[in-house]
Design a protein around this motif. Sequence first.
Motif, mmCIF file in Angstrom:
data_model
loop_
_atom_site.group_PDB
_atom_site.id
_atom_site.type_symbol
_atom_site.label_atom_id
_atom_site.label_comp_id
_atom_site.label_asym_id
_atom_site.label_seq_id
_atom_site.Cartn_x
_atom_site.Cartn_y
_atom_site.Cartn_z
ATOM 1 N N UNK A 33 0.853 -1.188 0.000
ATOM 2 C CA UNK A 33 0.000 0.000 0.000
ATOM 3 C C UNK A 33 0.887 1.236 0.000
ATOM 4 N N UNK A 34 0.260 2.411 0.025
ATOM 5 C CA UNK A 34 1.002 3.661 0.110
ATOM 6 C C UNK A 34 0.598 4.467 1.338
ATOM 7 N N UNK A 76 -0.599 8.549 -9.632
ATOM 8 C CA UNK A 76 0.535 8.965 -10.468
ATOM 9 C C UNK A 76 1.801 9.108 -9.635
ATOM 10 N N UNK A 77 1.660 9.707 -8.454
ATOM 11 C CA UNK A 77 2.820 9.887 -7.574
ATOM 12 C C UNK A 77 3.399 8.534 -7.167
ATOM 13 N N UNK A 78 2.537 7.592 -6.820
ATOM 14 C CA UNK A 78 3.017 6.273 -6.404
ATOM 15 C C UNK A 78 3.738 5.572 -7.550
ATOM 16 N N UNK A 119 2.035 0.982 7.205
ATOM 17 C CA UNK A 119 1.974 2.445 7.237
ATOM 18 C C UNK A 119 1.169 2.959 8.435
ATOM 19 N N UNK A 120 1.404 2.337 9.594
ATOM 20 C CA UNK A 120 0.671 2.768 10.786
ATOM 21 C C UNK A 120 1.462 3.744 11.647
ATOM 22 N N UNK A 176 0.236 -2.525 -6.436
ATOM 23 C CA UNK A 176 0.106 -1.380 -5.534
ATOM 24 C C UNK A 176 -1.356 -1.173 -5.174
ATOM 25 N N UNK A 177 -1.635 -1.062 -3.873
ATOM 26 C CA UNK A 177 -2.998 -0.829 -3.394
ATOM 27 C C UNK A 177 -3.117 0.630 -2.967
ATOM 28 N N UNK A 178 -4.003 1.363 -3.639
ATOM 29 C CA UNK A 178 -4.253 2.778 -3.337
ATOM 30 C C UNK A 178 -5.529 2.885 -2.520
ATOM 31 N N UNK A 179 -5.466 3.625 -1.420
ATOM 32 C CA UNK A 179 -6.636 3.817 -0.564
ATOM 33 C C UNK A 179 -7.563 4.858 -1.190
#
Length: 700
Positions: A9-10, A155-157, A113-114, A138-141
């Motif tokens: 994830x990001x 795009x940033x990721x 990412x906690x 990649x998992x985007x929230x």
Amino acid sequence: MSKNLYITATESRSGKSAIVLGVMQMLLRDIRRVGFFRPIISDDSDRKDHDIDLVLSQFYLGLRYEETYALTMKQAKDLVNAGQQALLIERIINKYKELEERCDFVLLEGTDFQGSSHTFEFDINADIAANLGSPLLIVINGNQKTEAELVSSTKLAVESFTEKSTDILGIVINRTALPDREALRRTLQESLERPELLLYTIPEVAILGKPTVADVMKWIGAEVLYGKEGLGAQVNDIVVAAMQIENFLNYIEQGSLVVTPGDRQDIIVSSLASRQSSSYPDIAGILLTGGIAPSKTLSRLVDGWTGMPVPVLLGREATFQTARRLYNMYGKIEPGDQKKIATALGIFEENVNTEELRGRLNARKSSKVTPQMFEYALIEKAKKHRQHIVLPEGNDERILRAADILLRRGVADLTILGDAKTISSMTSQMGLNLAGANIVSPAASPNYEDYVSTFLEMRKKKGMSRELAQDSMVDPTYFGTMMVYKGQADGMVSGAVNTTAHTIRPAFQIIKTRPGASIVSSVFLMCLKDRVLVFGDCAVNPNPTAVQLAEIAISSAETARIFGVEPRVAMLSYSTGDSGAGGDVDLVVEATRLAREQAPGLKLEGPLQYDAAIDPEVASKKLPDSEVAGRATVFVFPDLNTGNNTYKAVQRAANAVAIGPVLQGLNKPVNDLSRGCTVPDIVNTVAITAIQAQAEKGLI
């Protein structure tokens, strides 16, 4: 050829664990030995990593917990801060390679990412994936984000991971509430200008992101005072009750958790009463604070309340501290929570093109089949052409739990027989959702009189009266069988409560055997650790004749074919070839001759001893020129005594999964459950029945 995949994830709360479940389920369909590995886990030493525990408990990968991770987050940061990032990567690679040597494919999951060091976690995930040569998913929230925000963050990721020399396989936009996800997908494709990337969008599903009452209990360390059956209820919001009843009741909504001090008896009673009133939404539960248990008078009242409508928890902290902790809480997919797991898998399969994803991974395939692979294949095959299955035992908790899973996974359309109010009450208490099922009470059905007349006409030569026909059609098993006969259901599954005789008798009387079949027989699908075998007949016919044994062999071969097992039939005896003699051997010799006459293209050999049928080395000595000996997949036993004992011996000795009995020879599929069956047994049997119905219609 890819042997791994890294899911990262990001940011936090992306729903990454649901994606991991979906991908793991997909991999196990084709790959025998799949490993799971988290390079870095959280620092909570008091309990196991949540996602490792979830995956290992759900998929039975044969791994020890200690094999599935390399370092804690603190250990990783200490190495980086000491300027030893190379040593960090080395330790991760070494631990990963130990696992990779034992697996055909390894699914990796990144950090959560906690913490506060999101940049650190992003960089370390990229470095690990690059050094392991693993493509990234990649998992985007997507939770509470606009289309513009999602395009920007995606795009940033992609740009950042590309700069780190990682191989990006695809992107999953998860938890998005945008109404037009296809428009979002098109916009992303145009903005990214990377047509080779796989791109999937998955909607927000409330049940996955919101906690249950059981989650609340674990989060604050509460105990259950009453209504433990309702711990699965979803909590949609928190209502702190600090006002009078007439004002407080205006604030409750569907799924509210009422938080109140334990001495507010007025709030407790009114909250419980609201659950019984159709004028108010159903609350999820009540949490009492301050460690104050209800008074003896109130406890007496609640203890006498038949069918406690809502769970009541007792927490130790004061109301303010409790509320503050609850507002920081979020839902997780807990190990063993089959409702959430089934939902996550169903949503993944609905929104991700698994064929495309598998093809792009180009994962190594194995010709061997594990129980998990076979069970997954059953579900997938049943879903391909959904059939309508009737479940006559709607008063059984296991049936209802299985129905919830079947509906969430989209395995079959269901009719459940029983009293609608009783079933509604049971599902509410268990936190199940059967909205997609038809709930039918036989006596109240508009089809009841038609069914009675049909049954009377069928059985009048057997002395059937209208009164007996009416009594029979009130019986859910007879009613369900008649539904199948009339084409209003494609198959029936029963036996969780009823005996085998009570399940099969109506099928004999109403559905009857198919043309060309003289008997109904059965097989068990025996899932060994690396293959699936078919054993018949182990449940129905005690002492079949040679004619019947030949028919069982041909039917069993056809059943094997339907379920993806290439039929090579061994007619079992205590003798191989012409090495023995006697009446029992002669029976198998004659059955073999008849089966070959009736199905000349079938690979079939007999008589064979079990060892010669299954072991190539033994077969090379006892029957060297046979195309079945040593390679048999369908085992036909000479009598029920032998078959039943053998399947149970193999089940226990080889730790095999025995699915069945699967009935064969009927005009339409009806299958019997064991009264000791589990929820997964029911799910598998419904899938099997649906596949048989597909075969009857020529869909396979």
